[in-house]
Design a protein around this motif. Structure first.
Motif, PDB file in Angstrom:
ATOM      1  N   LEU A 116       0.822  -1.205   0.000  1.00  0.00           N
ATOM      2  CA  LEU A 116       0.000   0.000   0.000  1.00  0.00           C
ATOM      3  C   LEU A 116       0.861   1.262   0.000  1.00  0.00           C
ATOM      4  N   SER A 117       1.980   1.239   0.730  1.00  0.00           N
ATOM      5  CA  SER A 117       2.808   2.448   0.762  1.00  0.00           C
ATOM      6  C   SER A 117       3.501   2.651  -0.585  1.00  0.00           C
ATOM      7  N   VAL A 168      -6.069  -6.210   1.334  1.00  0.00           N
ATOM      8  CA  VAL A 168      -5.010  -5.986   0.357  1.00  0.00           C
ATOM      9  C   VAL A 168      -3.659  -6.407   0.922  1.00  0.00           C
ATOM     10  N   TYR A 169      -3.458  -6.115   2.206  1.00  0.00           N
ATOM     11  CA  TYR A 169      -2.204  -6.535   2.834  1.00  0.00           C
ATOM     12  C   TYR A 169      -1.994  -8.035   2.712  1.00  0.00           C
ATOM     13  N   LYS A 170      -3.100  -8.745   2.756  1.00  0.00           N
ATOM     14  CA  LYS A 170      -2.984 -10.199   2.772  1.00  0.00           C
ATOM     15  C   LYS A 170      -3.084 -10.801   1.378  1.00  0.00           C
ATOM     16  N   PHE A 223       1.478  -3.834  -7.068  1.00  0.00           N
ATOM     17  CA  PHE A 223       2.344  -3.535  -8.208  1.00  0.00           C
ATOM     18  C   PHE A 223       1.567  -3.565  -9.516  1.00  0.00           C
ATOM     19  N   ILE A 224       0.602  -4.469  -9.615  1.00  0.00           N
ATOM     20  CA  ILE A 224      -0.228  -4.514 -10.826  1.00  0.00           C
ATOM     21  C   ILE A 224      -1.062  -3.238 -10.921  1.00  0.00           C
ATOM     22  N   ILE A 225      -1.590  -2.806  -9.779  1.00  0.00           N
ATOM     23  CA  ILE A 225      -2.384  -1.573  -9.781  1.00  0.00           C
ATOM     24  C   ILE A 225      -1.508  -0.377 -10.178  1.00  0.00           C
ATOM     25  N   ILE A 226      -0.267  -0.341  -9.661  1.00  0.00           N
ATOM     26  CA  ILE A 226       0.659   0.739 -10.023  1.00  0.00           C
ATOM     27  C   ILE A 226       0.875   0.750 -11.539  1.00  0.00           C
ATOM     28  N   LEU A 244      -9.474   7.489  -7.965  1.00  0.00           N
ATOM     29  CA  LEU A 244     -10.058   7.904  -6.687  1.00  0.00           C
ATOM     30  C   LEU A 244     -10.859   6.760  -6.080  1.00  0.00           C
ATOM     31  N   VAL A 245     -11.691   6.151  -6.910  1.00  0.00           N
ATOM     32  CA  VAL A 245     -12.510   5.029  -6.435  1.00  0.00           C
ATOM     33  C   VAL A 245     -11.594   3.916  -5.921  1.00  0.00           C
ATOM     34  N   PHE A 246     -10.527   3.673  -6.666  1.00  0.00           N
ATOM     35  CA  PHE A 246      -9.603   2.598  -6.314  1.00  0.00           C
ATOM     36  C   PHE A 246      -8.953   2.850  -4.957  1.00  0.00           C
ATOM     37  N   ILE A 247      -8.500   4.091  -4.754  1.00  0.00           N
ATOM     38  CA  ILE A 247      -7.806   4.392  -3.501  1.00  0.00           C
ATOM     39  C   ILE A 247      -8.765   4.278  -2.322  1.00  0.00           C
ATOM     40  N   ILE A 248     -10.002   4.746  -2.520  1.00  0.00           N
ATOM     41  CA  ILE A 248     -10.992   4.624  -1.444  1.00  0.00           C
ATOM     42  C   ILE A 248     -11.236   3.145  -1.134  1.00  0.00           C
ATOM     43  N   LEU A 249     -11.395   2.363  -2.199  1.00  0.00           N
ATOM     44  CA  LEU A 249     -11.615   0.923  -2.006  1.00  0.00           C
ATOM     45  C   LEU A 249     -10.433   0.287  -1.286  1.00  0.00           C
TER      46      LEU A 249
END
Ligand code: NI
Length: 435
Positions: A71-72, A205-207, A154-157, A192-197
């Motif tokens: 996440l970071s 997500v961590y897991k 990483f895929i999202i990035i 924006l939607v993605f970050i809120i989710l």
């Protein structure tokens, strides 16, 4: 009675407070990255490409040092790209994100970065036009990311970078059909939607997504047992003190050892094994596995394995990645090498050098049958050795006594896996009998 519930409320408030700090740290890493992205934006300058590349690479590195989680990294790369496109101090039509993106990708996978750079050069040679070459190679980023990264963030990035590059280098020929402005709006709205989710599903997500059978965080809940684990040792002071406590309380634990520390203190590693505890591999030098190349990943794992084997004669099959994060390559390699990745479901948070009472409450308030509890016998906040574990040593006997009083038994992680396998076999036999 009243007093007790008061204490409990305080515990809860304290945990809430810790979570808020963690959240604030995440946002701060995004903001710092935005500032990094904002500086030294050189347009049409021969040094621009190299500076942007360095910014991308170092910005991610900085986020990793600060807080090593998917996440970071996601927030850091968003901050870098956004800062670059919309700098803080001056107005500027930013369409030079390609070198920055390349720096970020190279941090996540040097091979991927190299492939993209070569591709860009070949396409530029073929098209004889830099912008078209960037556009065409940006299309490959999301496609290749699924091959190179199994890590969700990483895929999202990669998707994010593809969106930004595609908009910035949108070919004029296509502009008549689809206006890039519309794409920009869609991209920002989805982001924006993605970050809120993401914040909503923070823990999820961590897991990681989906079932992961080669990774364990806890054992089955059927027996009232727990596994105590210690990371980052052996340590010349605290490991011995912890071993004394475990011996006195007649408890067996699991130690995830760092290869370099084993080489320095082989006697302590031997003592751990001789007293009946389990040991696991915690890499050679505690480097985060995510940015490492395949060769460096193998080296971190195999060199630690060799150091542990040399000191203790044991070839361990348990592995715990530094900070609990791993790359898809590491995961595949570990599976081939017959390792089980062992994470945890209860953290004593002793790495933060909390007072002993907090360490005790972090464990006893969250423990469940089958829990794997994380302690540290060594390791500083950033470095892999030299932390102060006085409070861990103080808290440990209290934790053991409290859990014993609640009827828990203590097992090693090997034993826990063995019991889990046994139960699976029994279930299979039962299912078979039912049919
Ligand atoms: Ni560690």
């Amino acid at each position: 009675m009243i007093k007790k519930s008061g204490a409990c409320a305080r515990e809860k408030a304290y945990i809430k407070y810790k979570e808020m700090i963690k959240m604030a740290q995440l946002w701060l890493s995004g903001i710092i990255s935005y500032l990094v992205g904002s500086f030294f934006v050189l347009k049409d300058h021969p040094m621009g490409f190299i500076i942007d590349f360095t910014k991308g690479y170092l910005g991610m590195k900085l986020a990793g040092i600060y807080m090593d989680s998917g996440l970071s990294y996601l927030l850091a790369s968003s901050g870098l790209l956004f800062g670059h496109a919309k700098p803080l101090f001056y107005r500027f039509e930013g369409d030079t994100s390609e070198a920055l993106a390349l720096g970020i990708i190279t941090f996540m996978s040097p091979y991927f970065g190299l492939i993209l750079l070569l591709l860009l050069l070949i396409l530029k040679f073929l098209f004889n036009d830099y912008d078209s070459a960037v556009f065409a190679s940006s299309v490959l980023i999301p496609l290749l990311s699924f091959k190179f990264f199994k890590s969700d963030s990483f895929i999202i990035i990669s998707l994010l970078m593809f969106g930004i590059l595609a908009v910035q280098f949108w070919p004029p020929a296509l502009e008549k059909r689809i206006k890039p402005v519309i794409l920009t709006r869609v991209a920002f709205a989805s982001l924006l939607v993605f970050i809120i989710l993401l914040f909503f599903f923070n823990k999820y997500v961590y897991k990681g997504f989906g079932a992961q059978r080669d990774i364990i965080r806890r054992g089955p809940e059927h027996f009232k047992y727990v596994a105590i684990t210690f990371d980052d040792g052996p340590d010349p002071v605290y490991t011995d003190e912890i071993l004394d406590i475990l011996e006195e309380k007649n408890v067996h634990a699991t130690f995830f050892l760092i290869g370099k520390n084993v080489e320095q203190y082989p006697d302590i590693a031997r003592r751990i094994v001789n007293e009946g505890h389990s040991i696991g591999n915690h890499t050679y030098s505690h480097r985060s596995l995510i940015p490492l190349s395949a060769a460096a990943t193998r080296e971190e794992i195999k060199k630690a394995e060799e150091a542990i084997r040399k000191a203790t004669g044991v070839r361990t099959t348990l592995f715990r990645p530094p900070r609990g994060v791993y790359s898809s390559y590491a995961r595949r390699f570990l599976k081939d090498e017959r390792y089980t990745i062992v994470l945890w479901d209860v953290s004593a948070m002793d790495w933060a050098e909390l007072p002993p009472e907090s360490i005790v409450s972090n464990v006893v308030n969250h423990v469940k049958p089958g829990s794997i509890i994380l302690f540290h016998d060594s390791g500083d906040l950033v470095g892999f050795k030299g932390g102060d574990r006085t409070n861990t040593v103080r808290a440990l006997p209290v934790v053991i006594d409290e859990l014993k009083a609640r009827g828990y038994e203590f097992v090693t992680v090997d034993h826990m896996i063995f019991l889990a396998e046994l139960m699976k076999t029994e279930q299979n036999v039962e299912n078979h009998n039912d049919n």
